[in-house]
Design a protein around this motif. Structure first.
Motif, PDB file in Angstrom:
ATOM      1  N   HIS A   1      19.453 -13.260   2.091  1.00 52.46           N
ATOM      2  CA  HIS A   1      18.924 -13.921   0.892  1.00 52.46           C
ATOM      3  C   HIS A   1      18.254 -15.250   1.236  1.00 52.46           C
ATOM      4  O   HIS A   1      17.251 -15.622   0.618  1.00 52.46           O
ATOM      5  N   THR A   2      18.796 -15.962   2.228  1.00 53.48           N
ATOM      6  CA  THR A   2      18.179 -17.233   2.604  1.00 53.48           C
ATOM      7  C   THR A   2      16.837 -16.993   3.302  1.00 53.48           C
ATOM      8  O   THR A   2      15.888 -17.756   3.114  1.00 53.48           O
ATOM      9  N   PHE A   3      16.769 -15.933   4.113  1.00 54.48           N
ATOM     10  CA  PHE A   3      15.512 -15.577   4.760  1.00 54.48           C
ATOM     11  C   PHE A   3      14.472 -15.186   3.712  1.00 54.48           C
ATOM     12  O   PHE A   3      13.315 -15.618   3.767  1.00 54.48           O
ATOM     13  N   PHE A   4      14.894 -14.373   2.735  1.00 55.72           N
ATOM     14  CA  PHE A   4      13.972 -13.928   1.696  1.00 55.72           C
ATOM     15  C   PHE A   4      13.473 -15.105   0.847  1.00 55.72           C
ATOM     16  O   PHE A   4      12.313 -15.127   0.437  1.00 55.72           O
ATOM     17  N   ASP A   5      14.340 -16.062   0.574  1.00 53.41           N
ATOM     18  CA  ASP A   5      13.926 -17.250  -0.183  1.00 53.41           C
ATOM     19  C   ASP A   5      12.815 -17.995   0.548  1.00 53.41           C
ATOM     20  O   ASP A   5      11.794 -18.374  -0.046  1.00 53.41           O
ATOM     21  N   ALA A   6      13.033 -18.223   1.846  1.00 52.95           N
ATOM     22  CA  ALA A   6      12.048 -18.961   2.639  1.00 52.95           C
ATOM     23  C   ALA A   6      10.752 -18.174   2.774  1.00 52.95           C
ATOM     24  O   ALA A   6       9.652 -18.739   2.674  1.00 52.95           O
ATOM     25  N   LEU A   7      10.863 -16.872   2.991  1.00 54.29           N
ATOM     26  CA  LEU A   7       9.678 -16.038   3.154  1.00 54.29           C
ATOM     27  C   LEU A   7       8.831 -16.030   1.886  1.00 54.29           C
ATOM     28  O   LEU A   7       7.605 -16.182   1.937  1.00 54.29           O
ATOM     29  N   THR A   8       9.490 -15.863   0.743  1.00 58.01           N
ATOM     30  CA  THR A   8       8.771 -15.844  -0.534  1.00 58.01           C
ATOM     31  C   THR A   8       8.052 -17.163  -0.778  1.00 58.01           C
ATOM     32  O   THR A   8       6.886 -17.192  -1.194  1.00 58.01           O
ATOM     33  N   LEU A   9       8.734 -18.266  -0.514  1.00 54.89           N
ATOM     34  CA  LEU A   9       8.125 -19.577  -0.699  1.00 54.89           C
ATOM     35  C   LEU A   9       6.897 -19.738   0.184  1.00 54.89           C
ATOM     36  O   LEU A   9       5.854 -20.250  -0.250  1.00 54.89           O
ATOM     37  N   MET A  10       6.973 -19.277   1.431  1.00 57.19           N
ATOM     38  CA  MET A  10       5.852 -19.437   2.349  1.00 57.19           C
ATOM     39  C   MET A  10       4.666 -18.551   1.965  1.00 57.19           C
ATOM     40  O   MET A  10       3.504 -18.958   2.123  1.00 57.19           O
ATOM     41  N   TYR A  11       4.933 -17.339   1.461  1.00 57.71           N
ATOM     42  CA  TYR A  11       3.832 -16.516   0.961  1.00 57.71           C
ATOM     43  C   TYR A  11       3.079 -17.269  -0.132  1.00 57.71           C
ATOM     44  O   TYR A  11       1.846 -17.292  -0.153  1.00 57.71           O
ATOM     45  N   ARG A  12       3.822 -17.877  -1.043  1.00 61.27           N
ATOM     46  CA  ARG A  12       3.201 -18.579  -2.172  1.00 61.27           C
ATOM     47  C   ARG A  12       2.459 -19.839  -1.713  1.00 61.27           C
ATOM     48  O   ARG A  12       1.296 -20.054  -2.050  1.00 61.27           O
ATOM     49  N   VAL A  13       3.153 -20.691  -0.953  1.00 60.76           N
ATOM     50  CA  VAL A  13       2.588 -21.982  -0.564  1.00 60.76           C
ATOM     51  C   VAL A  13       1.343 -21.812   0.303  1.00 60.76           C
ATOM     52  O   VAL A  13       0.309 -22.471   0.077  1.00 60.76           O
TER      53      VAL A  13
END
Length: 238
Positions: A92-104
């Motif tokens: 879940h922590t990996f997915f949080d960071a990955l999602t944020l980076m896709y957006r940013v």
């Protein structure tokens, strides 16, 4: 009669630059680990690897130290080295960071890209599209990484680029599982999603880039979660 040489086999090969042997071992092992050719938990046999690559164990150990620093291999108490397991408990922590980076990164690319950036992004997309057409899973993973890395670079924030590339690299084993969930036949809609991201970046539509980045991440996360939770039990009569 010619004098017999006691030079080790690897030293009879064309001379390598200092440190290039370790770099070669690192690249070979890293590729095999990320592509799941070496599955999580696999023992890395230094003797066998030395014979395979025709070099001494010194560059192999140097490469293993580097891979350990990236969390891709682990050393056991008996000094054996194995491929690190995937940390499913903290996904879940990996997915949080990955999602944020896709957006940013997609947002920033919309704001800061140049024509040269767009040319590179389109070239990466063409390579990804070809990999999907030919259903080459390893090439799909590699070109997908390059595509999103090119978008990150267009955003002009090296910190975000470095973090995103690290996440993309760490996630390649998960992405390999992701493609396996499609039996390595990735639907063409993912090529379309990339095309939509390119169009939004080129139009400098920051809000749309944010939505597309989030949607792109969400479907990847959902597919991986579904695969992990899949019930693979067999009804065996007793």
């Amino acid at each position: 009669m010619a004098k017999r040489s006691d030079t080790p086999a690897e030293e009879t090969q064309p001379e390598r630059k200092r440190g290039s042997g370790a770099q070669h071992v690192y690249e070979v092992l890293r590729r095999d680990i990320l592509n799941l050719t070496l599955p999580p938990g696999s023992l890395i046999d230094e003797v066998q690897l030395s014979e395979r690559l025709n070099m001494s164990r010194t560059p192999i150990r140097e490469a293993l130290v580097r891979l350990a620093s990236e969390g891709l291999v682990s050393t056991l108490p008996n000094r054996s080295t194995v491929v690190s397991n995937i940390d499913f408990l903290n996904l879940h922590t990996f997915f949080d960071a990955l999602t944020l980076m896709y957006r940013v990164t997609t947002r920033l690319a919309a704001e800061n890209h140049t024509e040269a950036d767009m040319a590179k992004i389109r070239a990466c997309q063409a390579a990804f599209s070809h990999a999907v057409d030919t259903q080459d899973a390893q090439e799909m993973i590699s070109t997908n990484r390059d595509f999103h890395a090119a978008i990150a670079e267009a955003g002009r924030n090296p910190y975000f680029t470095g973090l995103f590339c690290r996440l993309l690299d760490e996630g390649r084993r998960l992405l390999r599982l992701y493609y396996l969930s499609f039996d390595d036949r990735l639907p063409h809609r993912y090529v379309v999603e990339h095309d939509e991201m390119i169009a939004a970046i080129e139009a400098r539509d920051v809000a749309l880039c944010d939505r597309l980045g989030r949607t792109h991440a969400d479907q990847i996360v959902a597919q991986i979660q579904q695969m992990i939770a899949r019930d693979r039990r067999h009804d065996i009569p007793l």
